[in-house]
Design a protein around this motif. Structure first.
Motif, mmCIF file in Angstrom:
data_model
loop_
_atom_site.group_PDB
_atom_site.id
_atom_site.type_symbol
_atom_site.label_atom_id
_atom_site.label_comp_id
_atom_site.label_asym_id
_atom_site.label_seq_id
_atom_site.Cartn_x
_atom_site.Cartn_y
_atom_site.Cartn_z
ATOM 1 N N GLU A 18 0.803 -1.221 0.000
ATOM 2 C CA GLU A 18 0.000 0.000 0.000
ATOM 3 C C GLU A 18 0.842 1.280 0.000
ATOM 4 O OE1 GLU A 18 0.472 -1.368 4.260
ATOM 5 O OE2 GLU A 18 -0.068 -2.353 2.386
ATOM 6 N N ARG A 19 2.137 1.168 0.245
ATOM 7 C CA ARG A 19 3.016 2.347 0.265
ATOM 8 C C ARG A 19 3.894 2.464 -0.982
ATOM 9 N NH1 ARG A 19 4.526 3.862 6.027
ATOM 10 N NH2 ARG A 19 2.496 3.811 7.032
ATOM 11 N N LYS A 20 4.124 1.351 -1.677
ATOM 12 C CA LYS A 20 5.068 1.346 -2.800
ATOM 13 C C LYS A 20 4.730 2.383 -3.858
ATOM 14 C CE LYS A 20 6.828 -3.291 -2.509
ATOM 15 N NZ LYS A 20 7.031 -4.582 -3.089
ATOM 16 N N GLU A 21 3.477 2.444 -4.282
ATOM 17 C CA GLU A 21 3.100 3.363 -5.356
ATOM 18 C C GLU A 21 3.298 4.822 -4.934
ATOM 19 O OE1 GLU A 21 -0.756 4.641 -8.033
ATOM 20 O OE2 GLU A 21 -0.729 2.636 -7.146
ATOM 21 N N ALA A 22 2.854 5.162 -3.743
ATOM 22 C CA ALA A 22 2.971 6.550 -3.280
ATOM 23 C C ALA A 22 4.429 6.965 -3.114
ATOM 24 C CB ALA A 22 2.214 6.728 -1.968
ATOM 25 N N VAL A 23 5.247 6.117 -2.506
ATOM 26 C CA VAL A 23 6.653 6.460 -2.298
ATOM 27 C C VAL A 23 7.389 6.509 -3.637
ATOM 28 C CG1 VAL A 23 8.822 5.734 -1.215
ATOM 29 C CG2 VAL A 23 6.691 5.646 0.082
ATOM 30 N N SER A 24 7.048 5.609 -4.544
ATOM 31 C CA SER A 24 7.654 5.646 -5.887
ATOM 32 C C SER A 24 7.307 6.943 -6.607
ATOM 33 C CB SER A 24 7.177 4.461 -6.729
ATOM 34 O OG SER A 24 7.701 3.265 -6.230
ATOM 35 N N LYS A 25 6.057 7.376 -6.486
ATOM 36 C CA LYS A 25 5.631 8.618 -7.138
ATOM 37 C C LYS A 25 6.289 9.824 -6.466
ATOM 38 C CE LYS A 25 1.628 11.109 -8.853
ATOM 39 N NZ LYS A 25 0.169 11.178 -8.956
ATOM 40 N N LEU A 26 6.431 9.779 -5.177
ATOM 41 C CA LEU A 26 7.108 10.852 -4.452
ATOM 42 C C LEU A 26 8.573 10.937 -4.896
ATOM 43 C CD1 LEU A 26 6.619 12.997 -2.305
ATOM 44 C CD2 LEU A 26 7.038 11.255 -0.565
ATOM 45 N N ARG A 27 9.212 9.805 -4.987
ATOM 46 C CA ARG A 27 10.604 9.746 -5.447
ATOM 47 C C ARG A 27 10.726 10.296 -6.868
ATOM 48 N NH1 ARG A 27 13.783 4.305 -7.218
ATOM 49 N NH2 ARG A 27 15.809 5.282 -7.583
ATOM 50 N N SER A 28 9.835 9.884 -7.744
ATOM 51 C CA SER A 28 9.846 10.355 -9.127
ATOM 52 C C SER A 28 9.618 11.859 -9.198
ATOM 53 C CB SER A 28 8.782 9.608 -9.930
ATOM 54 O OG SER A 28 8.735 10.093 -11.238
ATOM 55 N N THR A 29 8.700 12.366 -8.388
ATOM 56 C CA THR A 29 8.415 13.802 -8.352
ATOM 57 C C THR A 29 9.664 14.579 -7.949
ATOM 58 O OG1 THR A 29 6.092 13.420 -7.813
ATOM 59 C CG2 THR A 29 6.994 15.577 -7.230
ATOM 60 N N LYS A 120 -2.414 9.404 4.973
ATOM 61 C CA LYS A 120 -3.184 8.853 3.856
ATOM 62 C C LYS A 120 -2.428 9.149 2.570
ATOM 63 C CE LYS A 120 -7.661 9.274 6.072
ATOM 64 N NZ LYS A 120 -9.019 9.839 5.984
ATOM 65 N N MET A 121 -2.128 8.116 1.833
ATOM 66 C CA MET A 121 -1.319 8.271 0.627
ATOM 67 C C MET A 121 -2.004 9.167 -0.404
ATOM 68 S SD MET A 121 1.327 6.631 1.618
ATOM 69 C CE MET A 121 0.827 7.169 3.251
ATOM 70 N N GLU A 122 -3.324 9.184 -0.397
ATOM 71 C CA GLU A 122 -4.052 10.028 -1.352
ATOM 72 C C GLU A 122 -3.964 11.519 -0.992
ATOM 73 O OE1 GLU A 122 -7.126 8.452 1.619
ATOM 74 O OE2 GLU A 122 -5.443 7.601 0.520
ATOM 75 N N ASN A 123 -3.400 11.841 0.152
ATOM 76 C CA ASN A 123 -3.253 13.233 0.573
ATOM 77 C C ASN A 123 -1.849 13.791 0.337
ATOM 78 O OD1 ASN A 123 -5.903 13.493 1.373
ATOM 79 N ND2 ASN A 123 -5.502 13.012 3.506
ATOM 80 N N ILE A 124 -1.056 13.108 -0.444
ATOM 81 C CA ILE A 124 0.273 13.635 -0.761
ATOM 82 C C ILE A 124 0.122 14.627 -1.918
ATOM 83 C CG2 ILE A 124 2.616 13.112 -1.547
ATOM 84 C CD1 ILE A 124 2.295 10.328 -0.261
ATOM 85 N N PRO A 125 0.472 15.898 -1.705
ATOM 86 C CA PRO A 125 0.314 16.920 -2.758
ATOM 87 C C PRO A 125 1.514 16.918 -3.716
ATOM 88 C CG PRO A 125 1.085 17.961 -0.763
ATOM 89 C CD PRO A 125 0.909 16.487 -0.443
ATOM 90 N N PHE A 126 1.510 15.986 -4.647
ATOM 91 C CA PHE A 126 2.663 15.814 -5.530
ATOM 92 C C PHE A 126 3.004 17.091 -6.305
ATOM 93 C CE2 PHE A 126 1.030 11.489 -4.898
ATOM 94 C CZ PHE A 126 2.171 10.886 -4.414
ATOM 95 N N GLY A 127 1.981 17.819 -6.758
ATOM 96 C CA GLY A 127 2.228 19.066 -7.485
ATOM 97 C C GLY A 127 2.920 20.109 -6.625
ATOM 98 N N LEU A 128 2.493 20.218 -5.387
ATOM 99 C CA LEU A 128 3.110 21.167 -4.455
ATOM 100 C C LEU A 128 4.545 20.744 -4.133
ATOM 101 C CD1 LEU A 128 2.937 23.634 -2.609
ATOM 102 C CD2 LEU A 128 1.925 22.147 -0.862
ATOM 103 N N ILE A 129 4.757 19.463 -3.962
ATOM 104 C CA ILE A 129 6.115 18.977 -3.681
ATOM 105 C C ILE A 129 7.024 19.233 -4.877
ATOM 106 C CG2 ILE A 129 7.487 16.899 -3.221
ATOM 107 C CD1 ILE A 129 5.049 16.051 -1.410
ATOM 108 N N ALA A 130 6.486 19.087 -6.078
ATOM 109 C CA ALA A 130 7.268 19.407 -7.279
ATOM 110 C C ALA A 130 7.706 20.870 -7.247
ATOM 111 C CB ALA A 130 6.447 19.117 -8.532
ATOM 112 N N GLN A 131 6.788 21.757 -6.920
ATOM 113 C CA GLN A 131 7.120 23.185 -6.838
ATOM 114 C C GLN A 131 8.150 23.447 -5.737
ATOM 115 O OE1 GLN A 131 3.699 25.868 -6.696
ATOM 116 N NE2 GLN A 131 2.474 24.248 -7.646
#
Length: 151
Positions: A18-29, A120-131
């Motif tokens: 349940e964490r792999k996808e979110a952490v992978s996306k965070l890493r990619s971001t 909650k993994m769905e609450n990670i603001p990937f766009g904001l983290i990118a900025q």
């Protein structure tokens, strides 16, 4: 929750499903948006983004054998955390992040001095983290770090 790994891929491979996808996306971001010069590694048993000794030979003042830390991602027992040293060291950057957060996520911000916690993994603001990643270069971070450490 400590994950023993030698590479970021190995770290992610050891995460619960349940964490792999979110952490992978965070890493990619982070990898996509972090300015040139920072280096990805495992640091403090987390995925780290550091200023390598080749760019900052002094290393981290707490342990000069380690490169200068900047951002870390960790999977903790109850949440995923993003540690951003720039937010801790630069009030202007912190104020920007705090003002922008609610424009990206409606959930309440759970944050310490440099640690942003996502339960909650769905609450990670990937766009904001990118900025956020785009806001500070290696040179900016070294200058701010040295200003703060020499007080």
């Amino acid at each position: 929750m400590t994950i023993e790994a030698k590479t970021p891929d190995e770290y992610i491979g050891k995460l619960p499903k349940e964490r792999k996808e979110a952490v992978s996306k965070l890493r990619s971001t982070i990898n996509t948006n972090l300015p040139k010069g920072f280096e990805e590694c495992i640091n403090y048993n987390m995925i780290g983004y550091v200023v390598p000794h080749s760019l900052y030979p002094k290393g981290y003042h707490c342990n000069p054998k380690l490169p200068l830390p900047f951002i870390h991602i960790a999977s903790q027992k109850h949440y995923v955390s993003l540690y951003h040293s720039g937010i801790y060291a630069d009030k202007k950057l912190l104020d920007w992040f705090l003002a922008e957060y609610s424009n990206h996520i409606k959930a309440k911000l759970d944050m310490g001095k440099s640690c942003i916690r996502f339960k909650k993994m769905e609450n990670i603001p990937f766009g904001l983290i990118a900025q956020l990643c785009q806001k500070m270069t290696v040179e900016d971070w070294i200058k701010l770090y040295e200003k703060n450490i020499n007080r």
